[in-house]
Design a protein around this motif. Structure first.
Motif, PDB file in Angstrom:
ATOM      1  N   ALA A  95      43.426-101.626 -12.445  1.00 39.62           N
ATOM      2  CA  ALA A  95      44.447-101.371 -13.458  1.00 39.62           C
ATOM      3  C   ALA A  95      45.128-102.692 -13.785  1.00 39.62           C
ATOM      4  CB  ALA A  95      45.461-100.361 -12.941  1.00 39.62           C
ATOM      5  N   PRO A  96      45.502-102.929 -14.998  1.00 39.07           N
ATOM      6  CA  PRO A  96      45.431-102.075 -16.174  1.00 39.07           C
ATOM      7  C   PRO A  96      44.123-102.210 -16.956  1.00 39.07           C
ATOM      8  CG  PRO A  96      46.633-104.035 -16.763  1.00 39.07           C
ATOM      9  CD  PRO A  96      46.258-104.168 -15.298  1.00 39.07           C
ATOM     10  N   PHE A  97      43.208-103.063 -16.480  1.00 37.02           N
ATOM     11  CA  PHE A  97      41.987-103.362 -17.238  1.00 37.02           C
ATOM     12  C   PHE A  97      41.086-102.142 -17.396  1.00 37.02           C
ATOM     13  CE2 PHE A  97      43.588-107.077 -15.042  1.00 37.02           C
ATOM     14  CZ  PHE A  97      43.829-107.912 -16.117  1.00 37.02           C
ATOM     15  N   SER A  98      40.969-101.354 -16.350  1.00 36.86           N
ATOM     16  CA  SER A  98      40.129-100.151 -16.444  1.00 36.86           C
ATOM     17  C   SER A  98      40.739 -99.140 -17.402  1.00 36.86           C
ATOM     18  CB  SER A  98      39.921 -99.535 -15.062  1.00 36.86           C
ATOM     19  OG  SER A  98      41.159 -99.216 -14.465  1.00 36.86           O
ATOM     20  N   SER A  99      42.062 -99.014 -17.392  1.00 38.95           N
ATOM     21  CA  SER A  99      42.695 -98.073 -18.326  1.00 38.95           C
ATOM     22  C   SER A  99      42.660 -98.608 -19.758  1.00 38.95           C
ATOM     23  CB  SER A  99      44.126 -97.734 -17.898  1.00 38.95           C
ATOM     24  OG  SER A  99      44.912 -98.892 -17.843  1.00 38.95           O
ATOM     25  N   ASP A 100      42.680 -99.921 -19.939  1.00 42.38           N
ATOM     26  CA  ASP A 100      42.534-100.502 -21.281  1.00 42.38           C
ATOM     27  C   ASP A 100      41.188-100.116 -21.872  1.00 42.38           C
ATOM     28  OD1 ASP A 100      44.995-101.763 -20.939  1.00 42.38           O
ATOM     29  OD2 ASP A 100      44.142-103.767 -20.682  1.00 42.38           O
ATOM     30  N   ALA A 101      40.134-100.257 -21.075  1.00 50.48           N
ATOM     31  CA  ALA A 101      38.784 -99.929 -21.543  1.00 50.48           C
ATOM     32  C   ALA A 101      38.664 -98.442 -21.848  1.00 50.48           C
ATOM     33  CB  ALA A 101      37.753-100.359 -20.508  1.00 50.48           C
ATOM     34  N   ALA A 102      39.233 -97.600 -20.983  1.00 47.43           N
ATOM     35  CA  ALA A 102      39.168 -96.148 -21.201  1.00 47.43           C
ATOM     36  C   ALA A 102      39.956 -95.749 -22.442  1.00 47.43           C
ATOM     37  CB  ALA A 102      39.688 -95.411 -19.971  1.00 47.43           C
ATOM     38  N   SER A 103      41.118 -96.349 -22.626  1.00 49.32           N
ATOM     39  CA  SER A 103      41.947 -96.056 -23.794  1.00 49.32           C
ATOM     40  C   SER A 103      41.229 -96.459 -25.081  1.00 49.32           C
ATOM     41  CB  SER A 103      43.291 -96.774 -23.677  1.00 49.32           C
ATOM     42  OG  SER A 103      44.114 -96.493 -24.764  1.00 49.32           O
ATOM     43  N   LEU A 104      40.599 -97.611 -25.052  1.00 50.41           N
ATOM     44  CA  LEU A 104      39.853 -98.066 -26.229  1.00 50.41           C
ATOM     45  C   LEU A 104      38.690 -97.125 -26.526  1.00 50.41           C
ATOM     46  CD1 LEU A 104      39.415-100.188 -28.423  1.00 50.41           C
ATOM     47  CD2 LEU A 104      38.035-101.463 -26.770  1.00 50.41           C
ATOM     48  N   ALA A 105      37.983 -96.710 -25.492  1.00 50.22           N
ATOM     49  CA  ALA A 105      36.826 -95.828 -25.676  1.00 50.22           C
ATOM     50  C   ALA A 105      37.228 -94.485 -26.282  1.00 50.22           C
ATOM     51  CB  ALA A 105      36.119 -95.611 -24.341  1.00 50.22           C
ATOM     52  N   SER A 106      38.437 -94.046 -26.013  1.00 47.58           N
ATOM     53  CA  SER A 106      38.879 -92.740 -26.523  1.00 47.58           C
ATOM     54  C   SER A 106      39.743 -92.847 -27.776  1.00 47.58           C
ATOM     55  CB  SER A 106      39.642 -91.985 -25.435  1.00 47.58           C
ATOM     56  OG  SER A 106      40.861 -92.641 -25.145  1.00 47.58           O
ATOM     57  N   MET A 107      39.850 -94.035 -28.334  1.00 49.92           N
ATOM     58  CA  MET A 107      40.707 -94.248 -29.500  1.00 49.92           C
ATOM     59  C   MET A 107      40.172 -93.509 -30.725  1.00 49.92           C
ATOM     60  SD  MET A 107      41.643 -97.832 -31.333  1.00 49.92           S
ATOM     61  CE  MET A 107      42.465 -97.885 -32.918  1.00 49.92           C
ATOM     62  N   PRO A 108      40.997 -92.639 -31.322  1.00 49.64           N
ATOM     63  CA  PRO A 108      40.577 -91.995 -32.568  1.00 49.64           C
ATOM     64  C   PRO A 108      40.739 -92.953 -33.746  1.00 49.64           C
ATOM     65  CG  PRO A 108      42.781 -91.281 -31.984  1.00 49.64           C
ATOM     66  CD  PRO A 108      42.309 -92.190 -30.872  1.00 49.64           C
ATOM     67  N   GLY A 109      39.941 -92.787 -34.762  1.00 46.98           N
ATOM     68  CA  GLY A 109      40.111 -93.563 -35.992  1.00 46.98           C
ATOM     69  C   GLY A 109      39.933 -95.044 -35.824  1.00 46.98           C
ATOM     70  N   ARG A 110      38.900 -95.445 -35.102  1.00 46.80           N
ATOM     71  CA  ARG A 110      38.639 -96.881 -34.943  1.00 46.80           C
ATOM     72  C   ARG A 110      38.395 -97.504 -36.311  1.00 46.80           C
ATOM     73  NH1 ARG A 110      35.964 -98.158 -29.503  1.00 46.80           N
ATOM     74  NH2 ARG A 110      36.124-100.279 -30.223  1.00 46.80           N
ATOM     75  N   PRO A 111      38.469 -98.802 -36.457  1.00 43.80           N
ATOM     76  CA  PRO A 111      38.400 -99.452 -37.768  1.00 43.80           C
ATOM     77  C   PRO A 111      37.203 -99.091 -38.627  1.00 43.80           C
ATOM     78  CG  PRO A 111      39.120-101.001 -36.146  1.00 43.80           C
ATOM     79  CD  PRO A 111      38.727 -99.748 -35.405  1.00 43.80           C
ATOM     80  N   SER A 112      36.143 -98.606 -38.053  1.00 46.91           N
ATOM     81  CA  SER A 112      35.003 -98.204 -38.878  1.00 46.91           C
ATOM     82  C   SER A 112      35.333 -96.958 -39.680  1.00 46.91           C
ATOM     83  CB  SER A 112      33.783 -97.960 -38.005  1.00 46.91           C
ATOM     84  OG  SER A 112      34.071 -96.974 -37.036  1.00 46.91           O
ATOM     85  N   ALA A 113      36.400 -96.238 -39.276  1.00 51.66           N
ATOM     86  CA  ALA A 113      36.866 -95.075 -40.020  1.00 51.66           C
ATOM     87  C   ALA A 113      37.698 -95.561 -41.206  1.00 51.66           C
ATOM     88  CB  ALA A 113      37.689 -94.175 -39.118  1.00 51.66           C
ATOM     89  N   PRO A 114      37.964 -94.682 -42.191  1.00 50.94           N
ATOM     90  CA  PRO A 114      38.736 -95.120 -43.361  1.00 50.94           C
ATOM     91  C   PRO A 114      40.138 -95.621 -43.041  1.00 50.94           C
ATOM     92  CG  PRO A 114      37.708 -92.993 -43.739  1.00 50.94           C
ATOM     93  CD  PRO A 114      37.451 -93.348 -42.309  1.00 50.94           C
ATOM     94  N   ARG A 115      40.744 -95.112 -41.992  1.00 52.14           N
ATOM     95  CA  ARG A 115      42.075 -95.564 -41.610  1.00 52.14           C
ATOM     96  C   ARG A 115      42.099 -95.867 -40.134  1.00 52.14           C
ATOM     97  NH1 ARG A 115      46.123 -95.328 -45.158  1.00 52.14           N
ATOM     98  NH2 ARG A 115      45.802 -94.045 -46.965  1.00 52.14           N
ATOM     99  N   CYS A 116      42.805 -96.934 -39.783  1.00 45.59           N
ATOM    100  CA  CYS A 116      42.941 -97.349 -38.392  1.00 45.59           C
ATOM    101  C   CYS A 116      44.121 -96.630 -37.766  1.00 45.59           C
ATOM    102  CB  CYS A 116      43.137 -98.855 -38.339  1.00 45.59           C
ATOM    103  SG  CYS A 116      42.817 -99.585 -36.748  1.00 45.59           S
ATOM    104  N   ALA A 117      44.046 -96.350 -36.464  1.00 40.89           N
ATOM    105  CA  ALA A 117      45.137 -95.646 -35.767  1.00 40.89           C
ATOM    106  C   ALA A 117      46.368 -96.489 -35.674  1.00 40.89           C
ATOM    107  CB  ALA A 117      44.676 -95.238 -34.366  1.00 40.89           C
TER     108      ALA A 117
END
Length: 117
Positions: A95-117
């Motif tokens: 921590a916090p590196f493992s939670s950073d990676a997990a949070s990123l992996a579960s992020m909705p609306g990543r930039p490839s989507a029309p709108r960023c979170a």
């Protein structure tokens, strides 16, 4: 590129900069919004640290529409890349590196989507 070891290690000594560099080293290229989501930090805070990393020559950026994407600078000296690789490998499960990676992996609306979170 003429990166001084003291500049690299000073950059790594800051929690936000280290977390961003580890994410960038492992993910390749990330938008500011992805880094703020992953680290749980405010956008101005992350942007300020990314600007410092860019000034040192540790990261490069590119604009794509409204987004700014960052990556570890492709001209980073081999010794600095090895330091980043070893550091990322050493902290990956902590921590916090493992939670950073997990949070990123579960992020909705990543930039490839029309709108960023």
């Amino acid at each position: 590129m003429n990166l001084k070891p003291t500049d690299l290690f000073a950059a790594l000594a800051n929690d936000t900069r280290l977390r961003c560099l580890v994410l960038l080293r492992e993910q390749g290229e990330l938008c500011v919004c992805e880094l703020t989501h992953a680290t749980g930090s405010a956008q101005p805070h992350v942007s300020r640290h990314l600007a410092q990393l860019r000034e040192l020559g540790l990261v490069a950026d590119r604009r794509a529409g409204l987004w700014v994407y960052y990556r570890v600078h492709p001209a980073l000296p081999d010794w600095a890349c090895r330091v980043l690789d070893e550091t990322a490998a050493a902290v990956r499960g902590q921590a916090p590196f493992s939670s950073d990676a997990a949070s990123l992996a579960s992020m909705p609306g990543r930039p490839s989507a029309p709108r960023c979170a």
